[in-house]
Design a protein around this motif. Structure first.
Motif, PDB file in Angstrom:
ATOM      1  N   ARG A 188       0.635  -1.255   0.037  1.00 44.90           N
ATOM      2  CA  ARG A 188       0.081  -0.076  -0.029  1.00 44.90           C
ATOM      3  C   ARG A 188       1.003   1.440  -0.108  1.00 44.90           C
ATOM      4  O   ARG A 188       0.396   2.325  -0.552  1.00 44.90           O
ATOM      5  N   ARG A 189       2.067   1.084   0.457  1.00 49.65           N
ATOM      6  CA  ARG A 189       3.080   2.473   0.505  1.00 49.65           C
ATOM      7  C   ARG A 189       3.858   2.482  -0.775  1.00 49.65           C
ATOM      8  O   ARG A 189       4.417   3.324  -0.790  1.00 49.65           O
ATOM      9  N   HIS A 190       3.819   1.570  -1.551  1.00 49.76           N
ATOM     10  CA  HIS A 190       4.886   1.494  -2.661  1.00 49.76           C
ATOM     11  C   HIS A 190       4.522   2.570  -3.677  1.00 49.76           C
ATOM     12  O   HIS A 190       3.323   3.068  -3.818  1.00 49.76           O
ATOM     13  N   ARG A 237       0.126  -0.622  -5.470  1.00 48.31           N
ATOM     14  CA  ARG A 237      -0.738  -0.345  -4.349  1.00 48.31           C
ATOM     15  C   ARG A 237      -2.166  -0.815  -4.734  1.00 48.31           C
ATOM     16  O   ARG A 237      -2.702  -1.306  -3.988  1.00 48.31           O
ATOM     17  N   ALA A 283      -2.595  -4.376  -3.643  1.00 43.66           N
ATOM     18  CA  ALA A 283      -2.632  -4.791  -2.213  1.00 43.66           C
ATOM     19  C   ALA A 283      -4.028  -5.498  -1.824  1.00 43.66           C
ATOM     20  O   ALA A 283      -4.023  -6.544  -1.214  1.00 43.66           O
TER      21      ALA A 283
END
Length: 247
Positions: free
Chosen positions: A208-210, A216, A219
């Motif tokens: 999610r933070r990519h 994201r 995910a």
């Protein structure tokens, strides 16, 4: 349109000049395009019959270049088109027959999982639901729901609404009650589910933070896949502990 590669992809038969690769080498080949892929993911796809590497006499997997191409195609279908594994398998079979395959436009679609458990089977269409709707859909009483809430089996949000899955939870709690299992007996299951959710969150949080928006977006699909694996593992462990087979 997609065209099938020549030869028997996914059956562990190396073409001339191919050098079989270990699962670790395959992971290295895939990581550039699919940074979220793991060895567990590759093994999962193998267990679902989406790739069939050969085995050495000692049991080690050996993947051909064609196996790696097939894995990459599967991962793209999941990432770019959000296709469920059942549909991906059908697409790959069509490619193997030399047919042309039309993939849907890119964008999220509801994903159904193979196997007897379907997380969407008894789920309302979308959105959160109110208390009255939950009582009606699950066919339970206000007293039953209040008791289940007191044991933390169901929890409304600040507006008194519930996640759609609450209907399935309520129905299952009611069914278990028919066998004499009371809400207080199910607190251990809820605690186990919370721990499983924490483990899943550890895996998907980096996705999610990519920086890559496709990663994201992937995910959610990864979360669903991990949930399915967790459910299957839990069922297998219970069966093993009881020494029974359900199929």
């Amino acid at each position: 349109m997609l065209r099938t590669p020549t030869g028997g992809a996914g059956h562990g038969t190396a073409a001339a000049g191919d050098r079989p690769m270990s699962i670790g080498a395959v992971l290295g080949h895939l990581r550039d395009e699919f940074p979220e892929v793991t060895i567990s993911k590759i093994r999962f796809l193998e267990s679902e019959g989406l790739v069939e590497p050969s085995r050495t006499p000692s049991g080690y997997r050996k993947f051909t270049a064609r196996d790696v191409e097939r894995l990459a195609l599967v991962l793209r279908m999941q990432r770019d088109h959000y296709l469920p594994l059942k549909v991906i398998r059908e697409q790959l079979d069509a490619l193997e027959r030399g047919e042309r395959v039309q993939l849907p436009a890119q964008g999220p679609q509801r994903e159904l999982f193979d196997g007897s458990w379907d997380p969407d089977a008894e789920r309302p269409s979308s959105g959160r639901i109110g208390r009255a709707a939950l009582l009606a859909a699950a066919e339970v009483s206000e007293e039953e729901l209040a008791e289940w809430e007191s044991y933390g089996l169901l929890t409304p949000d600040g507006d008194g609404a519930y996640e759609p899955e609450a209907v399935t939870v309520a129905r299952m709690v009611a069914e278990l009650g028919r066998f004499g299992l009371e809400p207080r007996h199910l607190r251990a299951m809820k605690a186990s589910a919370d721990r499983d959710a924490g483990l899943v969150e550890q895996v998907v949080a980096p996705l999610r933070r990519h920086r890559n928006p496709q990663t994201r977006a992937h995910a959610e699909a990864t979360t669903k896949e991990l949930v399915t694996l967790s459910v299957r593992l839990h069922a297998a462990l219970v069966q093993t502990a009881l020494g029974v087979r359900l199929h």
